[in-house]
Design a protein around this motif. Structure first.
Motif, mmCIF file in Angstrom:
data_model
loop_
_atom_site.group_PDB
_atom_site.id
_atom_site.type_symbol
_atom_site.label_atom_id
_atom_site.label_comp_id
_atom_site.label_asym_id
_atom_site.label_seq_id
_atom_site.Cartn_x
_atom_site.Cartn_y
_atom_site.Cartn_z
ATOM 1 N N MET A 1 54.264 35.540 -1.227
ATOM 2 C CA MET A 1 54.330 36.570 -2.264
ATOM 3 C C MET A 1 53.005 36.681 -3.013
ATOM 4 O O MET A 1 52.579 37.753 -3.384
ATOM 5 N N ILE A 2 52.338 35.538 -3.231
ATOM 6 C CA ILE A 2 51.053 35.579 -3.916
ATOM 7 C C ILE A 2 50.065 36.400 -3.116
ATOM 8 O O ILE A 2 49.296 37.175 -3.664
ATOM 9 N N SER A 3 50.080 36.260 -1.800
ATOM 10 C CA SER A 3 49.166 37.019 -0.952
ATOM 11 C C SER A 3 49.432 38.517 -1.058
ATOM 12 O O SER A 3 48.506 39.310 -1.181
ATOM 13 N N LYS A 4 50.692 38.906 -1.016
ATOM 14 C CA LYS A 4 51.039 40.316 -1.171
ATOM 15 C C LYS A 4 50.630 40.824 -2.547
ATOM 16 O O LYS A 4 50.121 41.948 -2.686
ATOM 17 N N LEU A 5 50.851 40.023 -3.564
ATOM 18 C CA LEU A 5 50.496 40.412 -4.922
ATOM 19 C C LEU A 5 48.988 40.610 -5.041
ATOM 20 O O LEU A 5 48.519 41.601 -5.626
ATOM 21 N N LEU A 6 48.224 39.681 -4.479
ATOM 22 C CA LEU A 6 46.776 39.778 -4.533
ATOM 23 C C LEU A 6 46.278 41.012 -3.794
ATOM 24 O O LEU A 6 45.389 41.723 -4.273
ATOM 25 N N ASN A 7 46.873 41.280 -2.642
ATOM 26 C CA ASN A 7 46.478 42.469 -1.886
ATOM 27 C C ASN A 7 46.771 43.753 -2.666
ATOM 28 O O ASN A 7 45.977 44.699 -2.651
ATOM 29 N N ALA A 8 47.901 43.776 -3.348
ATOM 30 C CA ALA A 8 48.243 44.940 -4.165
ATOM 31 C C ALA A 8 47.262 45.083 -5.324
ATOM 32 O O ALA A 8 46.815 46.189 -5.645
ATOM 33 N N ALA A 9 46.920 43.956 -5.961
ATOM 34 C CA ALA A 9 45.964 43.988 -7.066
ATOM 35 C C ALA A 9 44.606 44.481 -6.588
ATOM 36 O O ALA A 9 43.946 45.286 -7.256
ATOM 37 N N ARG A 10 44.190 44.023 -5.430
ATOM 38 C CA ARG A 10 42.910 44.468 -4.874
ATOM 39 C C ARG A 10 42.938 45.961 -4.582
ATOM 40 O O ARG A 10 41.946 46.667 -4.815
ATOM 41 N N PRO A 37 49.826 29.053 -13.507
ATOM 42 C CA PRO A 37 50.308 30.062 -12.562
ATOM 43 C C PRO A 37 51.822 30.011 -12.401
ATOM 44 O O PRO A 37 52.432 28.944 -12.413
ATOM 45 N N ARG A 38 52.414 31.189 -12.267
ATOM 46 C CA ARG A 38 53.864 31.283 -12.060
ATOM 47 C C ARG A 38 54.131 32.461 -11.133
ATOM 48 O O ARG A 38 53.270 33.318 -10.910
ATOM 49 N N ALA A 39 55.337 32.483 -10.592
ATOM 50 C CA ALA A 39 55.711 33.589 -9.712
ATOM 51 C C ALA A 39 55.793 34.877 -10.528
ATOM 52 O O ALA A 39 56.355 34.905 -11.617
ATOM 53 N N THR A 40 55.200 35.933 -10.019
ATOM 54 C CA THR A 40 55.275 37.232 -10.662
ATOM 55 C C THR A 40 55.389 38.302 -9.590
ATOM 56 O O THR A 40 54.833 38.159 -8.502
ATOM 57 N N ARG A 41 56.121 39.355 -9.890
ATOM 58 C CA ARG A 41 56.408 40.370 -8.868
ATOM 59 C C ARG A 41 55.575 41.630 -9.024
ATOM 60 O O ARG A 41 55.621 42.487 -8.154
ATOM 61 N N ALA A 42 54.841 41.757 -10.132
ATOM 62 C CA ALA A 42 54.153 43.010 -10.399
ATOM 63 C C ALA A 42 52.698 42.775 -10.788
ATOM 64 O O ALA A 42 52.334 41.716 -11.293
ATOM 65 N N VAL A 43 51.891 43.796 -10.545
ATOM 66 C CA VAL A 43 50.512 43.826 -11.022
ATOM 67 C C VAL A 43 50.503 44.676 -12.288
ATOM 68 O O VAL A 43 50.914 45.832 -12.271
ATOM 69 N N ASP A 44 50.065 44.077 -13.395
ATOM 70 C CA ASP A 44 50.025 44.776 -14.688
ATOM 71 C C ASP A 44 48.588 45.149 -15.023
ATOM 72 O O ASP A 44 47.697 44.294 -14.984
ATOM 73 N N ILE A 45 48.406 46.407 -15.384
ATOM 74 C CA ILE A 45 47.069 46.925 -15.660
ATOM 75 C C ILE A 45 47.104 47.701 -16.966
ATOM 76 O O ILE A 45 48.104 48.356 -17.277
ATOM 77 N N THR A 46 46.026 47.628 -17.734
ATOM 78 C CA THR A 46 45.853 48.533 -18.862
ATOM 79 C C THR A 46 44.685 49.448 -18.544
ATOM 80 O O THR A 46 43.609 48.993 -18.151
ATOM 81 N N LEU A 47 44.913 50.742 -18.686
ATOM 82 C CA LEU A 47 43.948 51.774 -18.293
ATOM 83 C C LEU A 47 43.645 52.642 -19.500
ATOM 84 O O LEU A 47 44.553 53.218 -20.109
ATOM 85 N N LEU A 48 42.375 52.759 -19.853
ATOM 86 C CA LEU A 48 41.989 53.542 -21.026
ATOM 87 C C LEU A 48 42.032 55.036 -20.694
ATOM 88 O O LEU A 48 41.210 55.544 -19.934
ATOM 89 N N THR A 49 43.008 55.731 -21.294
ATOM 90 C CA THR A 49 43.153 57.177 -21.082
ATOM 91 C C THR A 49 42.958 57.966 -22.366
ATOM 92 O O THR A 49 42.719 59.174 -22.307
ATOM 93 N N GLY A 50 43.078 57.309 -23.518
ATOM 94 C CA GLY A 50 43.091 58.044 -24.767
ATOM 95 C C GLY A 50 44.404 58.794 -24.919
ATOM 96 O O GLY A 50 45.388 58.500 -24.234
ATOM 97 N N TYR A 51 44.402 59.774 -25.814
ATOM 98 C CA TYR A 51 45.638 60.488 -26.120
ATOM 99 C C TYR A 51 45.553 61.988 -25.841
ATOM 100 O O TYR A 51 46.356 62.758 -26.329
#
Length: 200
Positions: A1-10, A37-51
């Motif tokens: 799962m870590i490998s899949k998560l890393l690939n998704a993050a990349r 480190p712990r098991a996680t299922r999602a890639v979390d991102i913060t993206l600057l878009t403004g309003y």
């Protein structure tokens, strides 16, 4: 799962870098860098878009990644988070940032080599503590504890104590500050005690 998560993050990281957007990775992937480190299922991102320009970002994200809720564009505009999936099926949660503090989080982010040829732009340890304390779930507080344990004494507590009160006020929850202060004291005391133990 870590490998899949890393690939998704990349995948999402490369997409946003090509767009020259201002963003960074937060959440469980950042915990791997700074905490325990712990098991996680999602890639979390913060993206600057403004309003004022969120729709432009949404159209490009949802043109690349499949949404995972009905009407993902409308959901994102209402909740300021884009819920989609990477090409390998891993969940991607992209928060649409607009506050001044969120802009500072992104400005402070640095690249971290998670694997050969896989450097990801992640938030600082201090900002991870702030964001996790603000989120306030029990698993978030476990992550906070892990970051303090691993990063003491390198943490910039002046920065944390300057930024977190405003977020606590937004949530109308001053207990966040008390809980973090108590946790810091407890963890630092244990770290100090371990440092004083004679080596066998």
């Amino acid at each position: 799962m870590i490998s899949k998560l890393l690939n998704a993050a990349r995948e999402v990281h490369s997409f946003m870098r090509r767009k020259r957007w201002k963003f960074c990775i937060i959440g469980g992937v950042a915990v791997e860098q700074w905490g325990e480190p712990r098991a996680t299922r999602a890639v979390d991102i913060t993206l600057l878009t403004g309003y004022a320009h969120e729709e432009r970002f949404l159209d490009e994200i949802l043109g690349k990644f499949k949404g995972r809720v009905p009407n993902p564009r409308e959901f994102a505009l209402m909740n300021r988070v884009v819920l989609c999936r990477a090409s390998n099926g891993v969940e991607i949660d992209t928060a649409l940032a607009g506050f001044a503090y969120e802009e500072r989080v992104i400005a402070r982010a640095t690249p971290f080599p998670y694997a050969p040829k896989a450097s990801l732009l992640t938030c600082s340890a201090e900002d991870l503590i702030i964001l996790k304390a603000f989120a306030g779930r029990e698993r978030d507080w476990l992550d906070v504890r892990g970051v303090i344990q691993r990063q003491t004494p390198r943490l910039d507590w002046d920065y944390i104590e300057r930024e977190l009160p405003t977020l606590a006020d937004l949530k109308d929850d001053p207990s966040i500050l008390t809980r973090l202060a108590d946790m810091r004291q407890e963890v630092e005391r244990k770290v100090e005690q371990l440092g004083k133990r004679p080596r066998k």
